[in-house]
Write a protein that holds these residues in place. Sequence first.
Motif, PDB file in Angstrom:
ATOM      1  N   VAL A  69       0.638  -1.344  -0.027  1.00  0.00           N
ATOM      2  CA  VAL A  69       0.053   0.017   0.079  1.00  0.00           C
ATOM      3  C   VAL A  69       0.774   1.305  -0.074  1.00  0.00           C
ATOM      4  CG1 VAL A  69      -1.760   1.247   1.416  1.00  0.00           C
ATOM      5  CG2 VAL A  69      -1.895  -1.066   0.895  1.00  0.00           C
ATOM      6  N   PHE A  70       1.858   1.301   0.779  1.00  0.00           N
ATOM      7  CA  PHE A  70       2.871   2.437   0.919  1.00  0.00           C
ATOM      8  C   PHE A  70       3.365   2.700  -0.545  1.00  0.00           C
ATOM      9  CE2 PHE A  70       7.266   4.211   1.248  1.00  0.00           C
ATOM     10  CZ  PHE A  70       6.793   5.473   2.216  1.00  0.00           C
ATOM     11  N   CYS A  71       3.889   1.442  -0.991  1.00  0.00           N
ATOM     12  CA  CYS A  71       4.654   1.603  -2.449  1.00  0.00           C
ATOM     13  C   CYS A  71       3.712   2.216  -3.497  1.00  0.00           C
ATOM     14  CB  CYS A  71       5.379   0.438  -3.066  1.00  0.00           C
ATOM     15  SG  CYS A  71       6.723  -0.101  -1.793  1.00  0.00           S
ATOM     16  N   TYR A  72       2.297   1.547  -3.466  1.00  0.00           N
ATOM     17  CA  TYR A  72       1.601   1.800  -4.482  1.00  0.00           C
ATOM     18  C   TYR A  72       1.220   3.526  -4.321  1.00  0.00           C
ATOM     19  CZ  TYR A  72       0.571  -2.959  -6.121  1.00  0.00           C
ATOM     20  OH  TYR A  72       0.715  -4.271  -6.673  1.00  0.00           O
ATOM     21  N   PHE A  73       0.774   4.037  -3.153  1.00  0.00           N
ATOM     22  CA  PHE A  73       0.497   5.371  -2.915  1.00  0.00           C
ATOM     23  C   PHE A  73       1.556   6.131  -3.370  1.00  0.00           C
ATOM     24  CE2 PHE A  73       1.027   8.844  -0.013  1.00  0.00           C
ATOM     25  CZ  PHE A  73      -0.161   9.464  -0.266  1.00  0.00           C
ATOM     26  N   ILE A  74       2.807   5.881  -3.061  1.00  0.00           N
ATOM     27  CA  ILE A  74       4.029   6.912  -3.645  1.00  0.00           C
ATOM     28  C   ILE A  74       3.934   6.795  -5.243  1.00  0.00           C
ATOM     29  CG2 ILE A  74       6.407   6.986  -3.779  1.00  0.00           C
ATOM     30  CD1 ILE A  74       5.307   8.035  -1.159  1.00  0.00           C
ATOM     31  N   GLN A  78       2.590  10.285  -7.990  1.00  0.00           N
ATOM     32  CA  GLN A  78       3.535  10.826  -8.994  1.00  0.00           C
ATOM     33  C   GLN A  78       2.463  11.323 -10.025  1.00  0.00           C
ATOM     34  OE1 GLN A  78       6.560   7.930 -10.126  1.00  0.00           O
ATOM     35  NE2 GLN A  78       7.127   7.348  -8.169  1.00  0.00           N
ATOM     36  N   LEU A  79       1.285  11.179  -9.957  1.00  0.00           N
ATOM     37  CA  LEU A  79       0.227  11.747 -11.091  1.00  0.00           C
ATOM     38  C   LEU A  79       0.176  13.254 -10.438  1.00  0.00           C
ATOM     39  CD1 LEU A  79      -2.110   8.610 -11.101  1.00  0.00           C
ATOM     40  CD2 LEU A  79      -0.708   9.600 -13.082  1.00  0.00           C
ATOM     41  N   TYR A  80       0.249  13.514  -9.288  1.00  0.00           N
ATOM     42  CA  TYR A  80       0.457  14.951  -9.033  1.00  0.00           C
ATOM     43  C   TYR A  80       1.590  15.631  -8.983  1.00  0.00           C
ATOM     44  CZ  TYR A  80      -0.784  18.444  -5.443  1.00  0.00           C
ATOM     45  OH  TYR A  80      -0.988  19.683  -5.059  1.00  0.00           O
ATOM     46  N   HIS A  81       1.350  16.896  -9.464  1.00  0.00           N
ATOM     47  CA  HIS A  81       2.581  17.604 -10.010  1.00  0.00           C
ATOM     48  C   HIS A  81       2.348  19.044  -9.632  1.00  0.00           C
ATOM     49  CE1 HIS A  81       4.765  14.441 -12.177  1.00  0.00           C
ATOM     50  NE2 HIS A  81       3.832  14.266 -12.613  1.00  0.00           N
ATOM     51  N   PRO A  83       3.844  22.579  -7.795  1.00  0.00           N
ATOM     52  CA  PRO A  83       5.260  22.825  -7.846  1.00  0.00           C
ATOM     53  C   PRO A  83       5.891  22.713  -6.846  1.00  0.00           C
ATOM     54  CG  PRO A  83       3.486  24.705  -8.823  1.00  0.00           C
ATOM     55  CD  PRO A  83       2.928  23.743  -8.217  1.00  0.00           C
ATOM     56  N   CYS A  84       5.448  22.798  -5.665  1.00  0.00           N
ATOM     57  CA  CYS A  84       6.324  22.517  -4.360  1.00  0.00           C
ATOM     58  C   CYS A  84       6.643  20.946  -4.436  1.00  0.00           C
ATOM     59  CB  CYS A  84       5.296  22.804  -3.070  1.00  0.00           C
ATOM     60  SG  CYS A  84       3.881  22.122  -2.852  1.00  0.00           S
ATOM     61  N   ILE A  85       5.875  19.987  -4.874  1.00  0.00           N
ATOM     62  CA  ILE A  85       6.151  18.479  -4.891  1.00  0.00           C
ATOM     63  C   ILE A  85       7.209  18.350  -6.132  1.00  0.00           C
ATOM     64  CG2 ILE A  85       5.299  16.283  -5.218  1.00  0.00           C
ATOM     65  CD1 ILE A  85       4.336  17.590  -2.538  1.00  0.00           C
ATOM     66  N   ASP A  86       7.121  18.977  -7.051  1.00  0.00           N
ATOM     67  CA  ASP A  86       8.065  18.902  -8.249  1.00  0.00           C
ATOM     68  C   ASP A  86       9.480  19.487  -7.568  1.00  0.00           C
ATOM     69  OD1 ASP A  86       6.414  17.424  -9.727  1.00  0.00           O
ATOM     70  OD2 ASP A  86       5.648  19.106 -10.945  1.00  0.00           O
ATOM     71  N   ASP A  87       9.538  20.494  -6.854  1.00  0.00           N
ATOM     72  CA  ASP A  87      10.658  21.122  -6.391  1.00  0.00           C
ATOM     73  C   ASP A  87      11.443  20.118  -5.393  1.00  0.00           C
ATOM     74  OD1 ASP A  87      10.341  23.451  -7.753  1.00  0.00           O
ATOM     75  OD2 ASP A  87       9.525  24.643  -5.863  1.00  0.00           O
ATOM     76  N   ILE A  88      10.734  19.311  -4.681  1.00  0.00           N
ATOM     77  CA  ILE A  88      11.062  18.334  -3.764  1.00  0.00           C
ATOM     78  C   ILE A  88      11.815  17.024  -4.700  1.00  0.00           C
ATOM     79  CG2 ILE A  88      10.669  16.361  -2.240  1.00  0.00           C
ATOM     80  CD1 ILE A  88       8.658  18.438  -1.004  1.00  0.00           C
ATOM     81  N   PHE A 102       4.527   8.626 -13.132  1.00  0.00           N
ATOM     82  CA  PHE A 102       3.477   7.246 -12.916  1.00  0.00           C
ATOM     83  C   PHE A 102       3.978   6.440 -14.047  1.00  0.00           C
ATOM     84  CE2 PHE A 102      -0.055   4.658 -13.599  1.00  0.00           C
ATOM     85  CZ  PHE A 102      -0.335   4.194 -12.407  1.00  0.00           C
ATOM     86  N   LEU A 103       4.111   5.122 -13.549  1.00  0.00           N
ATOM     87  CA  LEU A 103       4.393   3.969 -14.759  1.00  0.00           C
ATOM     88  C   LEU A 103       3.751   2.886 -13.913  1.00  0.00           C
ATOM     89  CD1 LEU A 103       8.123   4.535 -15.379  1.00  0.00           C
ATOM     90  CD2 LEU A 103       6.543   5.000 -16.951  1.00  0.00           C
ATOM     91  N   TRP A 104       2.921   2.199 -14.891  1.00  0.00           N
ATOM     92  CA  TRP A 104       2.093   0.818 -14.509  1.00  0.00           C
ATOM     93  C   TRP A 104       3.182  -0.213 -14.400  1.00  0.00           C
ATOM     94  CZ3 TRP A 104      -2.302   0.397 -12.666  1.00  0.00           C
ATOM     95  CH2 TRP A 104      -3.328   1.572 -12.870  1.00  0.00           C
TER      96      TRP A 104
END
Length: 131
Positions: A69-74, A78-81, A83-88, A102-104
Amino acid sequence: MNKRNRWVYLLLAIVIMGAGLLSRKLTAYLPHIVNIYAGDSLWALMIFVSAGFLFPAWKTKTIGMFAIVFCYFIEFTQLYHAPCIDDIRKNALGGLILGYGFLWRDILAYSIGVAAGMSWEYYSYRFKRSA
């Protein structure tokens, strides 16, 4: 599963982390299929053994469910972009933890990594019990 030896799981997490980072450095020398899945599978395996370190009394199935669940959540984050997350993600450590896109196929790689961890635990537990 009996209570896990936390030192063994800490050592495993460190070794797996090193192997995962090494797999990213050796892409020119590894087969393409290994390059596609090794790093992400090892990352998921590292999450599994880290969860085993943090929660030594949990059952293997619970650790496996937590890790997947943790891995899938992370991966899905990655579908969310924003600016603050992309800076990280631009930071090397942030990119390793949060990923870039995101990659299947990463879902498959995470499943392989967690399944490997669960299989190892079941096998080692059976081996200890029969000895």
